[in-house]
Design an enzyme around this catalytic site. Structure first.
Site, PDB file in Angstrom:
ATOM      1  CB  SER A  47      93.939  19.898   7.437  1.00  0.00           C
ATOM      2  OG  SER A  47      92.873  19.721   6.530  1.00  0.00           O
ATOM      3  CD  GLU A  48      98.534  19.812   7.198  1.00  0.00           C
ATOM      4  OE1 GLU A  48      97.836  20.647   6.590  1.00  0.00           O
ATOM      5  OE2 GLU A  48      98.738  18.670   6.778  1.00  0.00           O
TER       6      GLU A  48
ATOM      7  CD  GLU B  43      87.852  30.438   2.268  1.00  0.00           C
ATOM      8  OE1 GLU B  43      87.300  30.601   3.369  1.00  0.00           O
ATOM      9  OE2 GLU B  43      87.270  30.529   1.183  1.00  0.00           O
ATOM     10  N   GLY B  44      93.208  28.224   4.584  1.00  0.00           N
ATOM     11  CA  GLY B  44      93.890  27.612   5.717  1.00  0.00           C
ATOM     12  C   GLY B  44      93.889  26.097   5.584  1.00  0.00           C
TER      13      GLY B  44
ATOM     14  NE  ARG C  66      90.012  29.579   8.223  1.00  0.00           N
ATOM     15  CZ  ARG C  66      90.882  30.412   8.769  1.00  0.00           C
ATOM     16  NH1 ARG C  66      90.662  30.944   9.947  1.00  0.00           N
ATOM     17  NH2 ARG C  66      91.985  30.724   8.127  1.00  0.00           N
TER      18      ARG C  66
ATOM     19  CD  GLN D 237      77.328  -8.471   9.028  1.00  0.00           C
ATOM     20  OE1 GLN D 237      78.406  -8.818   9.492  1.00  0.00           O
ATOM     21  NE2 GLN D 237      76.191  -8.723   9.632  1.00  0.00           N
TER      22      GLN D 237
ATOM     23  N   PRO E 133     103.120  34.063  -3.708  1.00  0.00           N
ATOM     24  CG  PRO E 133     104.143  34.428  -5.780  1.00  0.00           C
ATOM     25  CD  PRO E 133     103.283  35.091  -4.740  1.00  0.00           C
TER      26      PRO E 133
ATOM     27  CG  ASP F 104      86.750  34.215  12.152  1.00  0.00           C
ATOM     28  OD1 ASP F 104      87.512  33.237  11.987  1.00  0.00           O
ATOM     29  OD2 ASP F 104      86.859  35.006  13.108  1.00  0.00           O
TER      30      ASP F 104
HETATM   31  C1  FAD Z   1      92.065  25.967  -5.777  1.00  0.00           C
HETATM   32  C2  FAD Z   1      92.608  27.044  -4.905  1.00  0.00           C
HETATM   33  C3  FAD Z   1      91.953  28.265  -4.805  1.00  0.00           C
HETATM   34  C4  FAD Z   1      92.483  29.294  -4.026  1.00  0.00           C
HETATM   35  N1  FAD Z   1      91.854  30.518  -3.999  1.00  0.00           N
HETATM   36  C5  FAD Z   1      92.423  31.532  -3.300  1.00  0.00           C
HETATM   37  C6  FAD Z   1      91.837  32.858  -3.344  1.00  0.00           C
HETATM   38  O1  FAD Z   1      90.792  33.087  -3.980  1.00  0.00           O
HETATM   39  N2  FAD Z   1      92.484  33.864  -2.680  1.00  0.00           N
HETATM   40  C7  FAD Z   1      93.635  33.656  -1.970  1.00  0.00           C
HETATM   41  O2  FAD Z   1      94.149  34.601  -1.398  1.00  0.00           O
HETATM   42  N3  FAD Z   1      94.208  32.413  -1.920  1.00  0.00           N
HETATM   43  C8  FAD Z   1      93.624  31.363  -2.561  1.00  0.00           C
HETATM   44  N4  FAD Z   1      94.204  30.106  -2.524  1.00  0.00           N
HETATM   45  C9  FAD Z   1      95.468  29.948  -1.817  1.00  0.00           C
HETATM   46  C10 FAD Z   1      95.374  29.103  -0.570  1.00  0.00           C
HETATM   47  O3  FAD Z   1      94.758  29.803   0.467  1.00  0.00           O
HETATM   48  C11 FAD Z   1      96.805  28.629  -0.264  1.00  0.00           C
HETATM   49  O4  FAD Z   1      97.144  27.661  -1.253  1.00  0.00           O
HETATM   50  C12 FAD Z   1      96.915  28.036   1.124  1.00  0.00           C
HETATM   51  O5  FAD Z   1      96.819  29.040   2.101  1.00  0.00           O
HETATM   52  C13 FAD Z   1      98.241  27.283   1.299  1.00  0.00           C
HETATM   53  O6  FAD Z   1      99.323  28.091   0.932  1.00  0.00           O
HETATM   54  P1  FAD Z   1     100.444  27.534  -0.059  1.00  0.00           P
HETATM   55  O7  FAD Z   1      99.770  26.988  -1.267  1.00  0.00           O
HETATM   56  O8  FAD Z   1     101.449  28.596  -0.236  1.00  0.00           O
HETATM   57  O9  FAD Z   1     101.059  26.291   0.694  1.00  0.00           O
HETATM   58  P2  FAD Z   1     102.146  26.365   1.851  1.00  0.00           P
HETATM   59  O10 FAD Z   1     101.912  27.532   2.723  1.00  0.00           O
HETATM   60  O11 FAD Z   1     103.472  26.180   1.228  1.00  0.00           O
HETATM   61  O12 FAD Z   1     101.771  25.067   2.676  1.00  0.00           O
HETATM   62  C14 FAD Z   1     101.980  23.766   2.123  1.00  0.00           C
HETATM   63  C15 FAD Z   1     101.467  22.748   3.101  1.00  0.00           C
HETATM   64  O13 FAD Z   1     102.213  22.818   4.296  1.00  0.00           O
HETATM   65  C16 FAD Z   1     101.422  22.332   5.356  1.00  0.00           C
HETATM   66  N5  FAD Z   1     101.537  23.267   6.478  1.00  0.00           N
HETATM   67  C17 FAD Z   1     101.188  24.561   6.526  1.00  0.00           C
HETATM   68  N6  FAD Z   1     101.490  25.090   7.723  1.00  0.00           N
HETATM   69  C18 FAD Z   1     102.077  24.101   8.444  1.00  0.00           C
HETATM   70  C19 FAD Z   1     102.628  24.003   9.745  1.00  0.00           C
HETATM   71  N7  FAD Z   1     102.638  25.067  10.560  1.00  0.00           N
HETATM   72  N8  FAD Z   1     103.132  22.834  10.156  1.00  0.00           N
HETATM   73  C20 FAD Z   1     103.142  21.752   9.348  1.00  0.00           C
HETATM   74  N9  FAD Z   1     102.619  21.771   8.100  1.00  0.00           N
HETATM   75  C21 FAD Z   1     102.103  22.926   7.653  1.00  0.00           C
HETATM   76  C22 FAD Z   1      99.999  22.196   4.847  1.00  0.00           C
HETATM   77  O14 FAD Z   1      99.707  20.829   4.597  1.00  0.00           O
HETATM   78  C23 FAD Z   1     100.033  22.961   3.552  1.00  0.00           C
HETATM   79  O15 FAD Z   1      99.107  22.456   2.609  1.00  0.00           O
HETATM   80  C24 FAD Z   1      93.666  29.077  -3.288  1.00  0.00           C
HETATM   81  C25 FAD Z   1      94.311  27.833  -3.370  1.00  0.00           C
HETATM   82  C26 FAD Z   1      93.798  26.827  -4.163  1.00  0.00           C
HETATM   83  C27 FAD Z   1      94.523  25.505  -4.228  1.00  0.00           C
END
Ligand code: FAD
Length: 388
Positions: A371-372, A368-369, A248, A284, A130, A245
């Site tokens: 876009s940012e 998996e990370g 992704r 077009q 979380p 790696d």
């Molecule tokens: C459908 C789904 C399946 C998933 N499955 C798995 C799984 O099987 N196992 C697992 O471990 N995780 C899983 N995840 C988790 C996923 O990897 C995370 O949701 C993701 O890493 C983003 O973390 P967060 O949701 O806490 O968003 P946050 O970390 O709160 O980020 C929110 C947003 O902030 C922005 N952000 C992030 N970093 C920066 C920065 N440095 N500067 C500016 N903006 C930034 C991005 O736009 C990001 O989307 C899943 C997520 C989804 C939605």
């Protein structure tokens, strides 16, 4: 008929081309019918079918075989073009068992990989928490050594296959992270936790816009034998990143599959939709849109298969995989959005293929990370390179 020219690109070998065509034919026969509205049952059925079809063995490595990233990418791309849930089922078998394929002991590989490959055991990868998504180093879930077992306490969330998996590769903190307040990428270890282990529960099931099994997990004094630790204590971050790696790049490939399907749908629609005494394709503005869609897909595919090829050559691909994921997921979102637009009102009707694709693609720009995060990885790799 989707474009297949990329199968002749030099990144791929003749066996890859044969694999993609064979899977395409299999998918035509097996994935035409929807697998029902019960997403757990649908996923279980798809894992079994993909296992008995022999496709899942490509998702794993281990003692007998190394991971073939290009095969994984082609399979994901092909499945995504046919059915998003089938791609999900395949991908999770690979991601969930990837740490065991890459770093597991012979005993761990023997216990799980054959069952993952034949569809008997469902895998999950539990890294996010979380308070630790993009910021993985903020991980709090802890594992304390106690005799011949570790005791896990904490939570994981957004875990795909959560609730239906037979085992979870769980990342937890076994030591100081090396940063302020104990946080950081050091001191993390990876464990195999079996479903039903005492102290492990599914705290919550999560519904998302493109339904698939997803859950928040809770560990409350959950005992895991030391033999279930993957790699050395404290090497969990490396295990997680090496697994990512591989996968992704395959997220990029799945995006390509969704995008190619959207382009096919848009081409058909443009040719068939009559308006202003002509067809949509005669304008077009439409032609420019179709050209942009196809060009974006090819550019993303080149980055994707470059990253997959490099990994199969044993090269470091952190930057290239990030470039592929960033470009392919963002491009696919634009391509699919353009396809929805060409369908007009019909494009937003529930169950229409482009509507489904519109929901399917969204999460790929986040997981998996996000876009940012990919942008930051690319920049970090560039800046870490030798100065001119
Ligand atoms: C459908 C789904 C399946 C998933 N499955 C798995 C799984 O099987 N196992 C697992 O471990 N995780 C899983 N995840 C988790 C996923 O990897 C995370 O949701 C993701 O890493 C983003 O973390 P967060 O949701 O806490 O968003 P946050 O970390 O709160 O980020 C929110 C947003 O902030 C922005 N952000 C992030 N970093 C920066 C920065 N440095 N500067 C500016 N903006 C930034 C991005 O736009 C990001 O989307 C899943 C997520 C989804 C939605």
């Amino acid at each position: 008929m989707a474009d297949r020219d990329y199968l002749d690109w030099p990144f791929l070998e003749p066996r890859h081309r044969a694999l993609a065509l064979e899977l395409d034919a299999w998918a035509e026969g097996h994935l035409k019918e929807a697998h029902g509205s019960d997403v757990d049952a649908a996923c279980r059925a798809l894992v079994r079918e993909l296992g008995s079809g022999g496709w899942l063995r490509h998702a794993i490595g281990g003692a007998d075989a190394s991971i073939d990233t290009r095969a994984i990418c082609l399979i994901r791309e092909t499945l995504a073009r046919h059915a998003g849930l089938a791609d999900f089922a395949f991908a999770m078998q690979g991601l969930g068992s990837g740490a065991i394929s890459l770093f597991g002991t012979e005993a761990q590989q023997g216990a799980w990989l054959p069952r993952v490959a034949n569809g008997e055991a469902i895998a999950a990868f539990a890294l996010s928490e979380p308070q630790a998504g993009s910021d993985v180093a903020a991980m709090q879930c802890a594992a304390r050594l106690d005799g011949d077992s570790y005791v896990l306490d904490g939570e994981k969330t957004w875990i795909s296959n959560g609730g239906i998996a037979d085992f979870y590769v769980v990342f937890a903190r076994t030591g100081d992270g090396g940063g302020e307040g104990g946080r950081g990428s050091k001191g993390i270890s990876a464990f195999i936790v079996e479903a039903g282990a005492p102290g492990f529960e599914i705290a919550e099931r999560i519904d998302v816009i493109a339904p698939h099994p997803l859950a928040r997990l809770r560990f409350n004094g959950c005992r895991v034998p030391v033999a279930n630790r993957i790699s050395e204590e404290g090497k969990g971050f490396k295990v997680a990143m090496a697994t990512l790696d591989v996968f992704r790049t395959s997220v990029a490939a799945a995006s390509l599959g969704f995008a190619r399907r959207a382009l096919d749908e848009a081409l058909t629609r443009a040719r068939e939709r009559a308006m202003f005494g002509k067809t949509l394709a005669d304008f077009q503005l439409t032609q420019a849109k179709l050209a942009q869609m196809a060009t974006g897909i090819d550019a993303a595919a080149l980055l994707t298969y470059r990253a997959a090829w490099m990994r199969d050559q044993g090269k470091k691909v952190t930057k290239e995989a990030a470039m592929a994921k960033l470009t392919a997921t963002e491009t696919a979102q634009q391509v699919i959005d353009a396809a929805v637009q060409m369908f007009g009102g019909q494009g937003v009707v529930s169950g229409e293929t482009v509507e489904t694709l519109y929901r399917e693609i969204r999460a790929l720009r986040i997981y998996e990370g996000a876009s940012e995060v990919q942008l930051l990885i690319i920049a970090r790799e560039l800046l870490a390179g030798e100065a001119a």
